[in-house]
Motif scaffolding. Structure first.
Motif, short mmCIF file in Angstrom:
data_model
loop_
_atom_site.label_atom_id
_atom_site.label_comp_id
_atom_site.label_asym_id
_atom_site.label_seq_id
_atom_site.Cartn_x
_atom_site.Cartn_y
_atom_site.Cartn_z
N SER A 1 -1.93 -8.51 0.14
CA SER A 1 -1.38 -8.14 1.45
C SER A 1 -0.09 -8.90 1.71
CB SER A 1 -2.38 -8.48 2.55
OG SER A 1 -1.72 -8.85 3.76
N PRO A 2 1.00 -8.19 2.00
CA PRO A 2 2.24 -8.91 2.34
C PRO A 2 2.25 -9.49 3.75
CG PRO A 2 2.63 -6.54 2.25
CD PRO A 2 1.20 -6.75 1.89
N SER B 1 1.41 -11.07 -1.95
CA SER B 1 1.97 -9.93 -1.20
C SER B 1 1.76 -8.61 -1.92
CB SER B 1 3.47 -10.14 -0.97
OG SER B 1 3.68 -11.20 -0.07
N LYS B 2 1.96 -8.58 -3.22
CA LYS B 2 1.91 -7.32 -3.94
C LYS B 2 0.52 -7.02 -4.50
CE LYS B 2 6.39 -6.86 -3.41
NZ LYS B 2 6.79 -8.15 -2.80
N GLY C 1 10.43 -1.93 -0.88
CA GLY C 1 9.33 -2.08 -1.81
C GLY C 1 8.05 -2.51 -1.12
N ASN C 2 7.45 -1.61 -0.37
CA ASN C 2 6.18 -1.89 0.31
C ASN C 2 5.01 -1.47 -0.57
OD1 ASN C 2 7.73 -2.50 2.51
ND2 ASN C 2 6.61 -1.19 3.92
N PRO C 3 3.86 -2.16 -0.44
CA PRO C 3 2.66 -1.58 -1.02
C PRO C 3 2.30 -0.31 -0.27
CG PRO C 3 2.14 -3.65 0.13
CD PRO C 3 3.62 -3.45 0.22
#
Lengths: 358, 358
Positions: A204-205, A200-201, A7-9
């Motif tokens: 920036s994570p 993070s979401k 689950g990355n941006p």
């Protein structure tokens, strides 16, 4: 290869230019503070900004290097090895791991489309009362489920009756693409909820800037635990986040992210309707994930093991289920894929599912 | 008020201008990596730079958000509650706290001018063999002591004979103002030493960029523990440090810091010789601290409690001694004070000591 895994941006979600501008400004103005030793609770101006946004006293805000580490703090400060924690089933695999490695027993309460099954929750309470119930009420990872207001209230009642705390993990809350926001569980019961969140979401994570809003009685020991763990969290990234928030950029960015992610979710939903007729899936209102329950006649384990043959990568669903199961569960993150990749990915998934139908 | 308390770098020690230049360059070039989710072992280019500098494989380098947190990792991965750890007595108070809160028994081995008393070390080993011996061999915090080569070798022999690991905490090593560097304990015995270090004292503590060089057999579980604690450490600050090091600025900065701190240490030594005749002190070769043993007839506890009446602030010496004692121990950091403040501070200290002579 289309990755339905982490689950990355999206890469284009990171507002790098604005981050650099903020870093420059705040490092010039506050460098002597941000690059020196600091306070164990985090960079004061950001703590204050968060306190104001959530309407709590700054003493109840603890900043940390990512929000996830607070789960280790919870285990260390609130539980003994052998104690029980309830989680939704499925739940965030890293949260399960963080609890288990501290010797805590993790019990899963089955999740429905609108939150945990309350009857099964009550039955589990007959067997053992947990020290905490850990849940992700908005756009849950991995399922996409949002807990209904009715169930939020029911959970609060049970926490009060049985005397357990609630850990409300809330990283996706601001990424709502449909409908209206529900009150947080913390808002319903401020004194027994640890509300964990991060940037993070929504920013920036990589910066790993997280925070927890603490009940008054637990706050002092959590702040002390932070100091005794790493003296204080990393400050320059907190300075950047503070500058970003103070410039009023955060809410703009959240709107931008919604405009980026909403079509991805819609694309995935329409591809599922088109290619996976008859397969059950959860229709989320926001966040990063849609999830699927494969029909019983599909060999889910082989599907996961050999999905690369079909040009897709899937996460093993079993990691999300603390009590076993999950072979038929698929988490499908849409955040980092373009609509074209999503459509193509679901087409490939349909082909793979057909192949492993027994 | 002159503060002889925390071991902070001087404000003018922080190379803010260069840090900003490095941040700008690396955020522009690597922003998409540094602000995204990353690898649990830390930012790869910095790991590689460190690996090369220390002549180890990158797999044996684990980056973290400050080096102190690795002590919690050590307790969690290498010890059970009730296990024993040996430390120097006095030792770094935060290290003692980090071990103790994990339920580990901390035994102090008395420290002499050239390292621990080896006879007492051997006697302690007759009573119980520790899982680890934690020490700070160069310019120790709080005493200023450097362990002699002979004692380093003796410690290595004992670790091999009795089968314990050594945790070598090494934040001050590069700040040597006199004499020649001794080999690290890791260099003498690479396979049983965890060498912990950071950029806090040679670049910036606010960034909390730390690292540990791990024995091969322990490395995989430490990397996994990092992932399960915070997914990965904070990346943008690691990116800044990497840029700083790759530009060749670190060694220059270390020389600049030596030129800044050396006269402060010399000033404190000459003030001690002038104002505190007859009082025993340790003459260090580098680092941040000089330490003093007050004569027995001075009431050290009252001195610490009422030092503000004399215009100075002192740290309670008892926190550094795991087995009690320390009322007569004074740690005097010189790093963040100007030579003028140091001279005046020691003059005031002499007055205060005279006042509390019984």
């Amino acid at each position: 290869m289309i990755l339905f895994t982490r689950g990355n941006p999206a890469e284009e979600a990171l507002p790098i230019g604005d981050i650099i501008d903020c870093a420059n400004a705040v490092f010039r103005r506050e460098g002597k503070i941000l690059f020196q030793y600091g306070h164990y609770s985090g960079y004061a101006p950001l703590r204050e900004w968060i306190a104001q946004r959530f309407g709590v006293l700054p003493e109840r805000v603890l900043m940390g290097n990512s929000s996830m580490e607070f789960l280790s703090f919870v285990a260390a400060l609130m539980m003994k090895p052998g104690d029980t924690v309830f989680v939704e089933s499925p739940s965030y695999d890293r949260a399960i791991t963080a609890m288990r490695r501290s010797g805590v027993r993790v019990v899963g309460i089955p999740l429905e489309r609108d939150g945990v099954n309350v009857d099964l929750f009550k039955k589990a309470l007959q067997r053992s009362v947990p020290k905490i119930f850990y849940l992700i009420p908005d756009f849950q990872n991995p399922s996409g489920v949002t807990t209904s207001l009715e169930k939020r209230k029911e959970i609060v009642r049970l926490a009060q009756d049985y005397g357990f705390y609630i850990v409300e993990d809330s990283p996706y809350r601001y990424l709502r693409y449909r409908g209206t926001a529900l009150p947080t569980i913390r808002e319903l019961m401020p004194d027994r909820v640890l509300h964990i969140s991060s940037f993070s979401k929504i920013l920036s994570p990589g910066m790993r800037v997280g925070f927890v809003l603490l009940p008054a009685d637990l706050a002092p020991q959590f702040h002390k635990w932070s100091e005794d763990t790493y003296i204080h969290p990393v400050l320059p990234t907190e300075g950047i986040v503070n500058e970003y928030c103070r410039r009023g950029l955060l809410d703009q960015n959240i709107e931008r992210l919604k405009a980026l992610y909403r079509p991805r979710m819609e694309e995935m939903l329409s591809a599922l309707a088109q290619y996976l007729r008859g397969v059950q899936y959860i229709e989320p209102d926001g966040g990063y994930f849609i999830s699927i329950h494969l029909p019983g006649e599909v060999d889910g384990h082989s599907l996961w093991k050999h999905c690369r043959d079909f040009g897709i990568v899937l996460t093993d669903g079993r990691g999300f289920f603390p009590d076993g199961g999950g072979e038929h569960f698929l988490r499908l993150p849409f955040s980092a894929l373009t609509p074209e990749e999503i459509e193509e990915g679901i087409r490939r998934l349909a082909k793979a599912i057909d192949h492993y139908r027994r």
